[in-house]
Design a protein around this motif. Structure first.
Motif, PDB file in Angstrom:
ATOM      1  N   LEU A 180     -44.811  15.802  28.481  1.00  0.00           N
ATOM      2  CA  LEU A 180     -43.772  16.547  27.626  1.00  0.00           C
ATOM      3  C   LEU A 180     -43.635  18.062  27.852  1.00  0.00           C
ATOM      4  CD1 LEU A 180     -45.348  15.152  24.255  1.00  0.00           C
ATOM      5  CD2 LEU A 180     -43.106  14.401  25.398  1.00  0.00           C
ATOM      6  N   CYS A 216     -36.904  17.585  19.377  1.00  0.00           N
ATOM      7  CA  CYS A 216     -36.943  16.325  19.156  1.00  0.00           C
ATOM      8  C   CYS A 216     -38.222  15.962  18.801  1.00  0.00           C
ATOM      9  CB  CYS A 216     -36.295  15.665  20.770  1.00  0.00           C
ATOM     10  SG  CYS A 216     -37.774  16.215  21.916  1.00  0.00           S
ATOM     11  N   SER A 270     -41.313  13.314  19.694  1.00  0.00           N
ATOM     12  CA  SER A 270     -41.436  12.461  20.713  1.00  0.00           C
ATOM     13  C   SER A 270     -42.318  11.250  20.487  1.00  0.00           C
ATOM     14  CB  SER A 270     -42.243  13.180  21.768  1.00  0.00           C
ATOM     15  OG  SER A 270     -41.673  14.297  22.031  1.00  0.00           O
ATOM     16  N   GLN A 323     -37.404  10.034  22.837  1.00  0.00           N
ATOM     17  CA  GLN A 323     -37.418  11.281  22.226  1.00  0.00           C
ATOM     18  C   GLN A 323     -36.182  11.375  21.337  1.00  0.00           C
ATOM     19  OE1 GLN A 323     -37.680  13.752  25.734  1.00  0.00           O
ATOM     20  NE2 GLN A 323     -39.647  14.537  24.646  1.00  0.00           N
TER      21      GLN A 323
END
Lengths: 214, 341
Positions: B259, B281, B283, B294
């Motif tokens: 990420l 977002c 995840s 996401q």
């Protein structure tokens, strides 16, 4: 009070006369024509035609009554059919609800299984990075053996070293003793013999040492 | 470092509070907590305010725009409310170096009088360290507090006495987690170390320096640990280094999550991992290390994620961050609506 019953009557009449315009009217007309025919003073043919006409209207009335009866039967059977379908659908709904809750439980179980599997995979990945246990054990055994051999050799070498040290010590001490006896004041023969003995002792010690080294 | 910058920034903004209409632009939600009945959500922001939202009315079929605003907003502390925690009857809030307790029953009746306010014994009286994380150890009924003075304070919830101080971190503490079964407290801090403490002896049992592991480290972001969560034998930690899943028995990282951005909060949920941080977002990741989805949300950067597992009717996920709006997810796949502070 009167208005209510009037409404009821009107409603009932409208309902009855709802289908097929004029069933009620036909019966009234039949009654009127019947009374007229009973009280008629015309010719017998006219009376006969009127009689035929009345039979015709009567047949029409019977026909429409038969039709309504059939429709009524049909409605009853339709109602039964619908009731059946209704109960069927209700059962389907309850069984679908049950299936849904079953499936939900299945999903929970499957998610747990998937989670466990993923944890297992993650751990397996880490474990794979480390070398195999058998190989490591074998390497350890080989190293152990080597260690033992080497310590064995070390012991032997140390023993030899000890022995040599002792032998050299003996040689040196005999040489010293010989030197001392030579330096001391003795007569020539004894000196010579002693010297020979001493030299012979040195020579044997030296030979054994030499043999031992080789 | 980011937290310190944020606190300086927020204090300077408190001075600018007179510009009321811009309040919403500069608001950040730092913490969230659900009520024990599961029908209310409390959120704390950088102005020191706590807002209580009624979830049941926001989720009901005849909800209006009004039901997406708080039923109660009040100023709880002088500084930002970095941490909120709910016990069975009270809401605990941490701000400006002190902890206040509010009774949920009173809050629902819109009564904003604190049940009690306590302050841990800080050594230096010059600077008041902020409290970044709070959690409860249920077996001992004690509150574990971690903050800016590099120490973990443990307070007994019944008597209110500060029982012990766990020292060992060299920089301030960002996050805490409790493993009930093993009786351990885990703490992650700015110094990049995740320390595991035994709550009885008060000693640091292990110290994992995540940034020293090559696969996790991201030197361009730093070494600080801002999110920490545990579940049975597994631990998730991230921040400067990548979010990584660790197996605590072998003390080894098993999966690294690719990420981008620093993660600020992560949770285990069923067979997935939900994580929020820098990035607009939420995840969803699998334990194996792949990022499954996401989901976009309103705030540009998220600070907090909360799951309402207390109730069966209002089972939602809520996220808050650098915006006055808190996104609510009834289905994890998409944002349903937003509550407005």
């Amino acid at each position: 009070m009167g208005a209510v019953t009037d409404d009821e009557v009107i409603r009932k009449r409208l309902l009855i006369d709802g289908d097929g315009a004029g069933d009620d009217r036909r019966i009234n007309v039949l009654l009127k024509s019947f009374t007229k025919w009973c009280n008629s003073t015309g010719s017998p043919e006219e009376g006969f035609t009127q009689y035929q006409r009345m039979l015709g209207t009567l047949a029409q009335c019977e026909f429409s009554m038969g039709k309504t009866l059939l429709v009524y039967d049909m409605n009853l059977r339709e109602m039964e059919n619908y009731e059946k379908i209704y109960t069927d659908i209700e059962q389907n709904i309850t069984s679908a609800h049950d299936k849904i809750s079953e499936c939900k439980k299945e999903i929970q179980r499957a998610k747990r299984i998937r989670k466990n599997r993923q944890e297992y995979d993650a751990l397996a990945k880490v474990i794979q990075q480390h070398p195999d246990r058998h190989e490591t054990l074998k390497q350890l055994e080989a190293l152990d053996k080597e260690l033992q051999q080497l310590s064995h050799i070390k012991e032997n070498v140390e023993d030899k070293l000890e022995l040599r040290k002792k032998q050299f010590h003996v040689l040196l001490s005999t040489i010293q003793e010989l030197q001392q006896t030579l330096e001391s004041k003795y007569d020539c023969c004894r000196c010579a013999l002693l010297r020979q003995d001493g030299l012979w002792v040195c020579w044997t010690v030296w030979r054994s040492l030499y043999k031992g080294w080789v | 470092l980011q937290r310190k910058l944020r606190s300086i920034w927020s204090i300077s903004l408190l001075i600018l509070l007179s510009r009321y209409k811009d309040r919403h632009l500069h608001m950040s939600v730092f913490s969230q907590s659900f009520s024990p009945c599961g029908r209310f959500l409390a959120a704390g922001n950088n102005y020191g305010e706590i807002a209580v939202f009624s979830l049941s009315s926001a989720l009901s079929p005849d909800a209006t725009d009004l039901s997406q605003t708080p039923i109660l907003t009040f100023t709880a502390h002088e500084g930002p409310v970095f941490s909120l925690f709910s016990t069975d009857s009270h809401l605990l809030s941490a701000g400006n170096g002190e902890i206040s307790a509010w009774s949920w029953a009173e809050l629902i009746k819109r009564n904003t009088k604190a049940a009690w306010t306590r302050r841990p014994n800080y050594k230096s009286s010059l600077e008041i360290p902020e409290i970044n994380a709070m959690t409860v150890n249920p077996t001992e009924n004690s509150l574990v507090i971690g903050g800016g003075d590099n120490n973990i304070h443990i307070m007994d919830l019944e008597s209110g006495i500060f029982k012990s101080v766990l020292q060992g971190h060299t920089d301030y503490i960002h996050c805490l987690s409790v493993r009930e079964r093993e009786g351990e407290i885990l703490s992650g801090g700015e110094d990049g170390a995740v320390r595991i403490w035994d709550h009885r002896t008060g000693q640091s049992v292990h110290c994992i320096e995540v940034y020293k592991y090559e696969e996790c480290a991201r030197p361009q972001y730093g070494k600080w640990i801002s999110c920490l969560t545990t579940e049975s034998d597994w631990m998730l930690c991230g921040g400067g280094p990548s979010l990584s899943l660790w197996h605590l028995r072998s003390m080894s990282p098993t999966s690294i999550f690719p990420l981008s951005g620093c993660q600020r909060q992560a949770n285990f949920y069923q067979d997935m991992i939900l994580s929020v941080g820098e990035g607009q977002c939420v995840s969803h990741c699998l334990l194996g290390g792949e990022v499954k989805a996401q989901i976009p949300c309103t705030p540009h950067s998220l600070n907090t994620l909360a799951l309402n597992l207390n109730s069966t009717d209002n089972r939602v996920l809520t996220v808050g961050g650098s915006s006055h709006q808190i996104d609510v997810f009834t289905n994890l796949s998409y944002r349903t609506f937003s509550l407005s502070f």
